[in-house]
Design an enzyme around this catalytic site. Structure first.
Site, short mmCIF file in Angstrom:
data_model
loop_
_atom_site.label_atom_id
_atom_site.label_comp_id
_atom_site.label_asym_id
_atom_site.label_seq_id
_atom_site.Cartn_x
_atom_site.Cartn_y
_atom_site.Cartn_z
N ASP A 1 2.70 -3.89 14.14
CA ASP A 1 1.80 -4.42 13.11
C ASP A 1 2.13 -5.89 12.85
O ASP A 1 2.10 -6.35 11.72
CB ASP A 1 1.95 -3.60 11.83
CG ASP A 1 0.84 -3.88 10.81
OD1 ASP A 1 -0.27 -4.26 11.23
OD2 ASP A 1 1.10 -3.77 9.60
N ASN B 1 3.91 -10.81 8.09
CA ASN B 1 5.22 -10.16 8.01
C ASN B 1 6.26 -10.92 8.83
O ASN B 1 7.23 -10.35 9.32
CB ASN B 1 5.16 -8.68 8.42
CG ASN B 1 4.37 -8.44 9.68
OD1 ASN B 1 4.39 -9.26 10.59
ND2 ASN B 1 3.68 -7.31 9.74
N LYS C 1 0.81 -1.21 0.00
CA LYS C 1 0.00 0.00 0.00
C LYS C 1 0.84 1.26 0.00
O LYS C 1 0.45 2.28 -0.55
CB LYS C 1 -0.94 -0.01 1.22
CG LYS C 1 -1.96 -1.13 1.17
CD LYS C 1 -2.79 -1.17 2.45
CE LYS C 1 -3.81 -2.29 2.41
NZ LYS C 1 -4.60 -2.37 3.67
N ASP D 1 9.14 -5.72 7.65
CA ASP D 1 8.19 -4.60 7.68
C ASP D 1 8.22 -3.89 9.03
O ASP D 1 7.31 -4.01 9.85
CB ASP D 1 6.77 -5.07 7.37
CG ASP D 1 6.61 -5.58 5.94
OD1 ASP D 1 7.45 -5.20 5.10
OD2 ASP D 1 5.68 -6.34 5.68
#
Length: 291
Positions: free
Chosen positions: A224, A229, A76, A241
């Site tokens: 996150d 990830n 994104k 990430d």
């Protein structure tokens, strides 16, 4: 180059005897081809290169070429490409890298939540104002901030022994890091895609807890974390990430984000019949952060 060693017509007695040289030096005639560039290593400052000591596979020669081999992942806010950095005709100086290139918010479908950046500071006051106004300069600064934030996070965690890709360098909005995969360019699978039995998954869970503990002991949460990830390579879990890494003390939402990481991880493993408890894990990580 031969003109430098030619006899002078004005002084015919002067001459150069090249016989002592086994090989007359010449300049390389290699030029970058399609999807190639000269290595960007010499263009970045020492502070924009990965921590010392560097792994032996890092290619630092100014004579290397960067060859783009394809795309590994679209995201994104950034895309990740497979890059080969190699010195022509020297198989000992060749490595594969992951090139993560951040897009400005003008070309991004995702605007990072301010929850991750609370507690962070910007040294340049002009940049701070531009970020607040969301001007064109501010959007460019934001992309730079994410690339440098991830580089700094990877560097810090690498030095602490966390299983992260080695950060080779950061150059503007491009972050070059260790490619996690095989020599042919096949990337390691994400934990979410791994099909393993319960015993092996339990081992993976233990590795995830260990890396989360390393983060927490340094005062950070991934922010996150999920099975998407985390990579599994040669039986080892590696975490990727990291641009949104949060200081669990300086960021007002830090503890909430740490707790969310615990819930995400335990929910995934519980669905695969691995015993774990998010609240117990959270308490353990809090204790580690105050140790």
């Amino acid at each position: 180059m031969s003109d430098l060693f030619a006899s002078s017509e004005a002084s015919p007695s002067l001459s150069f005897d090249a016989s002592p040289f086994e090989v007359v030096p010449t300049f390389a005639d290699v030029e970058p081809g399609e999807h190639q560039r000269w290595t960007t290593w010499p263009a970045v400052t020492p502070s924009e290169r990965g921590p010392l000591p560097r792994p032996a596979w890092v290619v630092t020669s100014a004579g290397a070429l960067d060859t783009e081999l394809g795309i590994l992942k679209t995201g994104k806010e950034a895309d990740v490409f497979l890059l080969e950095r190699a010195v022509p005709d020297d198989p000992e100086q060749r490595t594969l890298l992951a090139a993560k290139r951040y897009r400005s918010s003008d070309h991004s479908s995702f605007h990072r939540s301010g929850v991750y950046t609370e507690g962070r500071s910007t040294r340049n006051t002009r940049d701070t104002r531009a970020l607040a106004k969301k001007s064109g300069h501010g959007r460019a600064v934001a992309a730079l901030q994410w690339s440098f934030a991830e580089f700094d996070a990877l560097s810090r965690m690498w030095e602490l022994g966390a299983p992260v890709p080695y950060p080779v360098q950061v150059d503007g909005t491009e972050l070059l890091m260790e490619f996690i995969g095989d020599e042919t360019g096949v990337a390691a699978p994400r934990l979410a895609a791994v099909r393993s039995d319960r015993a092996e998954l339990s081992g993976f869970y233990g590795q995830v807890v260990d890396l989360m503990r390393t983060f927490a002991a340094a005062g950070f949460a991934h922010g996150d974390l999920s099975a998407y990830n985390l990579l599994v390579h040669d039986g080892r879990v590696r975490v990727i990430d990291l641009p949104q890494i949060v200081d669990i003390i300086a960021n007002p939402q830090g503890l909430d984000l740490l707790h969310r990481d615990c819930v995400n991880i335990c929910d995934w493993f519980t669905r695969r019949r691995v015993d774990c408890d998010a609240e117990e894990l959270f308490a353990e990580l809090i204790a580690a952060s105050y140790a």
